[in-house]
Design a protein around this motif. Structure first.
Motif, PDB file in Angstrom:
ATOM      1  N   SER A 297     -15.374 -21.696 -31.054  1.00 45.49           N
ATOM      2  CA  SER A 297     -16.616 -22.191 -30.466  1.00 45.49           C
ATOM      3  C   SER A 297     -17.449 -21.022 -29.976  1.00 45.49           C
ATOM      4  O   SER A 297     -16.930 -19.914 -29.768  1.00 45.49           O
ATOM      5  N   ALA A 298     -18.721 -21.279 -29.799  1.00 49.11           N
ATOM      6  CA  ALA A 298     -19.660 -20.251 -29.353  1.00 49.11           C
ATOM      7  C   ALA A 298     -20.546 -20.825 -28.262  1.00 49.11           C
ATOM      8  O   ALA A 298     -20.738 -22.047 -28.188  1.00 49.11           O
ATOM      9  N   PRO A 299     -21.102 -19.987 -27.406  1.00 45.85           N
ATOM     10  CA  PRO A 299     -22.030 -20.493 -26.391  1.00 45.85           C
ATOM     11  C   PRO A 299     -23.328 -20.968 -27.034  1.00 45.85           C
ATOM     12  O   PRO A 299     -23.676 -20.557 -28.148  1.00 45.85           O
ATOM     13  N   GLY A 327     -16.286 -20.898 -19.771  1.00 44.14           N
ATOM     14  CA  GLY A 327     -14.934 -20.813 -20.314  1.00 44.14           C
ATOM     15  C   GLY A 327     -14.760 -19.704 -21.328  1.00 44.14           C
ATOM     16  O   GLY A 327     -13.646 -19.445 -21.785  1.00 44.14           O
ATOM     17  N   HIS A 328     -15.846 -19.014 -21.668  1.00 44.33           N
ATOM     18  CA  HIS A 328     -15.794 -17.990 -22.719  1.00 44.33           C
ATOM     19  C   HIS A 328     -15.748 -16.593 -22.109  1.00 44.33           C
ATOM     20  O   HIS A 328     -16.683 -15.809 -22.225  1.00 44.33           O
ATOM     21  N   SER A 332      -9.469 -16.235 -21.163  1.00 46.97           N
ATOM     22  CA  SER A 332      -9.566 -17.676 -20.951  1.00 46.97           C
ATOM     23  C   SER A 332      -8.768 -18.413 -22.020  1.00 46.97           C
ATOM     24  O   SER A 332      -8.888 -18.124 -23.215  1.00 46.97           O
ATOM     25  N   THR A 333      -7.965 -19.364 -21.584  1.00 45.93           N
ATOM     26  CA  THR A 333      -7.199 -20.191 -22.523  1.00 45.93           C
ATOM     27  C   THR A 333      -7.737 -21.611 -22.599  1.00 45.93           C
ATOM     28  O   THR A 333      -7.276 -22.405 -23.414  1.00 45.93           O
ATOM     29  N   ILE A 334      -8.705 -21.929 -21.741  1.00 46.15           N
ATOM     30  CA  ILE A 334      -9.331 -23.254 -21.733  1.00 46.15           C
ATOM     31  C   ILE A 334     -10.821 -23.042 -21.965  1.00 46.15           C
ATOM     32  O   ILE A 334     -11.540 -22.583 -21.076  1.00 46.15           O
ATOM     33  N   ALA A 335     -11.286 -23.368 -23.162  1.00 50.13           N
ATOM     34  CA  ALA A 335     -12.696 -23.147 -23.513  1.00 50.13           C
ATOM     35  C   ALA A 335     -13.211 -24.306 -24.349  1.00 50.13           C
ATOM     36  O   ALA A 335     -13.361 -24.183 -25.569  1.00 50.13           O
ATOM     37  N   PRO A 336     -13.484 -25.450 -23.730  1.00 45.78           N
ATOM     38  CA  PRO A 336     -14.027 -26.592 -24.478  1.00 45.78           C
ATOM     39  C   PRO A 336     -15.357 -26.228 -25.122  1.00 45.78           C
ATOM     40  O   PRO A 336     -16.173 -25.523 -24.518  1.00 45.78           O
ATOM     41  N   HIS A 366     -14.050 -34.414 -26.377  1.00 47.34           N
ATOM     42  CA  HIS A 366     -12.992 -35.355 -26.739  1.00 47.34           C
ATOM     43  C   HIS A 366     -12.132 -34.792 -27.872  1.00 47.34           C
ATOM     44  O   HIS A 366     -10.894 -34.892 -27.825  1.00 47.34           O
ATOM     45  N   MET A 367     -12.761 -34.184 -28.878  1.00 49.84           N
ATOM     46  CA  MET A 367     -11.986 -33.609 -29.974  1.00 49.84           C
ATOM     47  C   MET A 367     -11.169 -32.424 -29.485  1.00 49.84           C
ATOM     48  O   MET A 367     -10.027 -32.215 -29.929  1.00 49.84           O
ATOM     49  N   TYR A 368     -11.716 -31.658 -28.563  1.00 50.69           N
ATOM     50  CA  TYR A 368     -10.962 -30.553 -27.976  1.00 50.69           C
ATOM     51  C   TYR A 368      -9.709 -31.083 -27.284  1.00 50.69           C
ATOM     52  O   TYR A 368      -8.605 -30.546 -27.462  1.00 50.69           O
ATOM     53  N   LEU A 369      -9.868 -32.138 -26.487  1.00 52.76           N
ATOM     54  CA  LEU A 369      -8.730 -32.720 -25.783  1.00 52.76           C
ATOM     55  C   LEU A 369      -7.705 -33.291 -26.756  1.00 52.76           C
ATOM     56  O   LEU A 369      -6.494 -33.159 -26.558  1.00 52.76           O
ATOM     57  N   LYS A 370      -8.187 -33.910 -27.812  1.00 56.99           N
ATOM     58  CA  LYS A 370      -7.273 -34.498 -28.794  1.00 56.99           C
ATOM     59  C   LYS A 370      -6.422 -33.412 -29.441  1.00 56.99           C
ATOM     60  O   LYS A 370      -5.200 -33.576 -29.617  1.00 56.99           O
TER      61      LYS A 370
END
Length: 654
Positions: A297-299, A327-328, A332-336, A366-370
């Motif tokens: 992902s990108a900002p 998150g970027h 960082s290990t959590i970056a929705p 949602h796709m990130y969480l999935k």
């Protein structure tokens, strides 16, 4: 629906009610106790407050420390955003300097054309695409480094399947997005474009075919999908559209090449640099062990029409950019992701595609969480140092006085409500936490290609004994060679990563609870201090509220610092995009919003208004509405289009 599921979906609203009740109880009890403690003194005829122990007791202590916790979190968010944007800006400046010293022929020429999909072909076919067979090179790509561009042979091995979901979008918007993608030097060899149309839009297929005929020779392949409007239990929106397109395009790629097919979902108005796909290709090839379990992902950056929207709308979008950017940062290990993201097709297979119910309206998170829970929290996230250009929401009110400003603000509020409706993902995550704990010892997973089953579940668990009987002791990530199970892939994933689960909980709380919780506590803590002013501090909590005042002040200064750092980030990003568009011959009539500190000084003044209007209020509205419905009518926001297209239309009129 179980009681737990019902409460999980409404966790934000329940938390809001619980805090409101706690605040009212503490303030009312403490103020009543103080009033009851006034005694008449015959010596000076004065009444002095003496605290009575009949106040809220332990509830006051709980309220005070929770208030401190929320203020610490509010203090930490802009600080993290400042650190992230500083790192991002530094890296972009470094990369730009390196590129300016090199004559990169790759960035200024187009490679030879490859076979493209005929405009008459549709995705109803199950025919598979071919892939280059060259071996991956030994590339090393750090999370934040300027990755090395692979040679042409290696790069052609990776196919970028780009889905452009759209509904009633203007032709100029879609054409401009395709023009930007087509100008990339790797477009003809690596890009498979899928226009994800909606059946409920009149003549959507005609629109798609017109664009395909125009761009058929500019990409490796281009086609369209037509998402039906009558699928049971589906909620109209980006998620259901992307899922349908992904299931159709899945038919085109054979089992042997699926691990090197990267699926990217973009908004209809998103402009991506060629470096976005170049970096993803390099990172994908450099780390084959985690390549199939990585999300890229990108900002985002609003650099197209920021100059023509009200300052309060502009600042709201800048802060929305901060939410994703926070998150970027290195480590960082959590970056929705926000709006635009990429993931390998094999990961899409593993999780069973995109969810399509009303709970998944926040399709990116949602796709990130999935994916996160399908891998027990061991999802790899990689940041692409290439900001995604997007347009500010507008209702066309620029230059129309107060009425125009109000209409633009109203349009932005509708988008904010849609964003905050995604608080339903907290309920989804809570249920996944429970499922993960229940299946924590089960690490064997099997999955099939996305198109194989409409009800393909994420990471189906099969006991090892049964799995061995079916597949014959397959190694990890190895499909069966033949037979009915020839497209079944067996994999073993790591156990739950509880550290990342904790970090994810913090980010979800920050996104879906913090805006409302902070607003309630700012108001009620002020009332509490007024109610207890001059009284004895028997609970020993007065220091907490003194610290909270300082944290609020420093937090506001941090937001101002973020805006100041954003100036350079925006300047570098828009200059890079403008140069790329000039090199491609597309800059004429295209929108570039350059910031000027003197002109945009009003942005700093708007910060105190943005937080409640586009944060707390729509968040509270969404969470209250969730008590009786989880359905939100999805509307398309107005996009800015290229002025050249508009002028050409005007010249064509008689």
């Amino acid at each position: 629906m179980s009681l737990f599921s019902w409460c999980a979906r409404r966790s934000g609203g329940l938390a809001m009610i619980a805090l409101s009740v706690l605040s009212y109880w503490v303030i009312s009890r403490e103020s009543a106790a103080i009033r009851a403690s006034y005694k008449y003194d015959p010596k000076d005829n004065l009444s002095a407050p003496r605290y009575s122990p009949n106040g809220a007791g332990a509830w006051t202590v709980l309220y005070s420390y929770y208030c401190l916790l929320i203020h610490v979190l509010v203090f930490a968010f802009p600080l993290r955003a400042c650190w992230a944007i500083w790192e991002m800006t530094t890296t972009m400046r470094k990369n730009t300097s390196k590129k300016s010293l090199k004559d990169i022929e790759f960035g200024h020429r187009r490679r030879g054309s490859s076979t493209s999909l005929s405009s008459s072909e549709t995705l109803t076919s199950s025919r598979a695409s071919s892939s280059a067979s060259s071996e991956a090179g030994d590339l090393e790509a750090d999370f934040y480094s300027d990755v090395t561009t692979p040679d042409a042979g290696v790069q052609n091995r990776v196919v970028h399947a780009i889905i452009i979901p759209n509904y009633k979008e203007e032709m100029d918007t879609l054409r401009e997005t395709l023009d930007v993608l087509a100008c990339h030097p790797q477009a003809r060899n690596s890009y498979d474009i899928y226009l994800a149309m909606e059946q409920r839009e009149n003549n959507a297929d005609v629109k798609a075919m017109s664009l395909i005929n125009e761009f058929v020779k500019k990409f490796r392949a281009i086609d369209f999908t037509l998402h039906p409007s009558d699928i049971p239990n589906e909620c109209p929106g980006k998620g259901s559209n992307v899922d349908w397109a992904a299931r159709k395009l899945s038919e085109k790629y054979a089992m042997g090449i699926r691990k090197d097919v990267i699926v990217t979902g973009i908004d209809a108005d998103s402009h991506l640099s060629s470096s976005y796909f170049t970096q993803i290709t390099a990172m994908h090839l450099s780390d084959p062990e985690s390549a199939t379990t990585t999300m890229y992902s990108a900002p985002i950056i609003f650099d197209r029409n920021a100059h023509s929207v009200p300052a309060i709308v502009r600042v709201a979008d800048i802060m929305w950019c901060a939410a994703g950017l926070s998150g970027h940062y290195i480590g960082s290990t959590i970056a929705p992701p926000t709006s635009v993201y990429s993931l390998p097709l094999q990961l899409v297979d593993r999780v069973g595609g995109w969810d399509t119910d009303s709970e998944a309206i926040g399709e990116d998170l949602h796709m990130y969480l999935k994916c996160f829970f399908a891998l027990n929290g061991n999802l790899t996230v990689r940041t692409v140092i290439s900001p995604i250009s997007q347009s500010n929401v507008t209702a066309g009110g620029y230059g129309k006085g107060v009425g125009g400003i109000v209409s633009d603000m109203r349009a932005r509020y509708k988008q904010a409500l849609r964003h905050m409706w995604g608080a339903l993902d907290t309920g989804y995550a809570l249920r996944k936490f429970v499922e993960l704990w229940q299946d924590r010892k089960h690490t064997s997973r099997t999955f099939r290609p996305l198109h194989s089953s409409r009800d393909n579940s994420a990471g189906t668990y099969i006991p090892d004994a049964q799995l061995d009987a079916i597949t014959g002791n397959l190694s990890s990530e190895q499909p069966v060679d033949s037979g009915f199970f020839s497209d079944v892939t067996h994999d073993v994933i790591q156990g739950p990563n509880y550290k990342r689960l904790f970090y994810l909980s913090h980010r979800l709380f920050e996104a879906h609870f913090l805006p409302v919780q902070m607003t309630i506590l700012v108001v009620t803590s002020t009332l509490y201090m007024l109610a207890t002013e001059g009284a004895e501090d028997i609970h020993g909590v007065s220091w907490i509220f003194a610290i909270c005042k300082y944290l609020r002040t420093v937090g506001f200064l941090e937001v101002a610092l973020y805006l100041f750092l954003y100036e350079n980030f925006h300047k570098i990003a828009v200059n890079i995009r403008e140069k790329e568009m000039n090199d491609a011959g597309l800059a004429k009539g295209m929108n570039f919003s350059h910031r000027n500190l003197k002109f945009n000084f009003i942005d700093y003044v708007m910060v105190p208004l943005v937080a409640p209007i586009y944060g707390a209020i729509p968040c509270a509205q969404a969470q209250i509405c969730h008590f009786w419905t989880v359905d939100l009518v999805y509307t398309v926001s107005k996009k800015v289009t290229r002025q050249r297209s508009k002028s050409m239309k005007a010249e064509a009129l008689p």
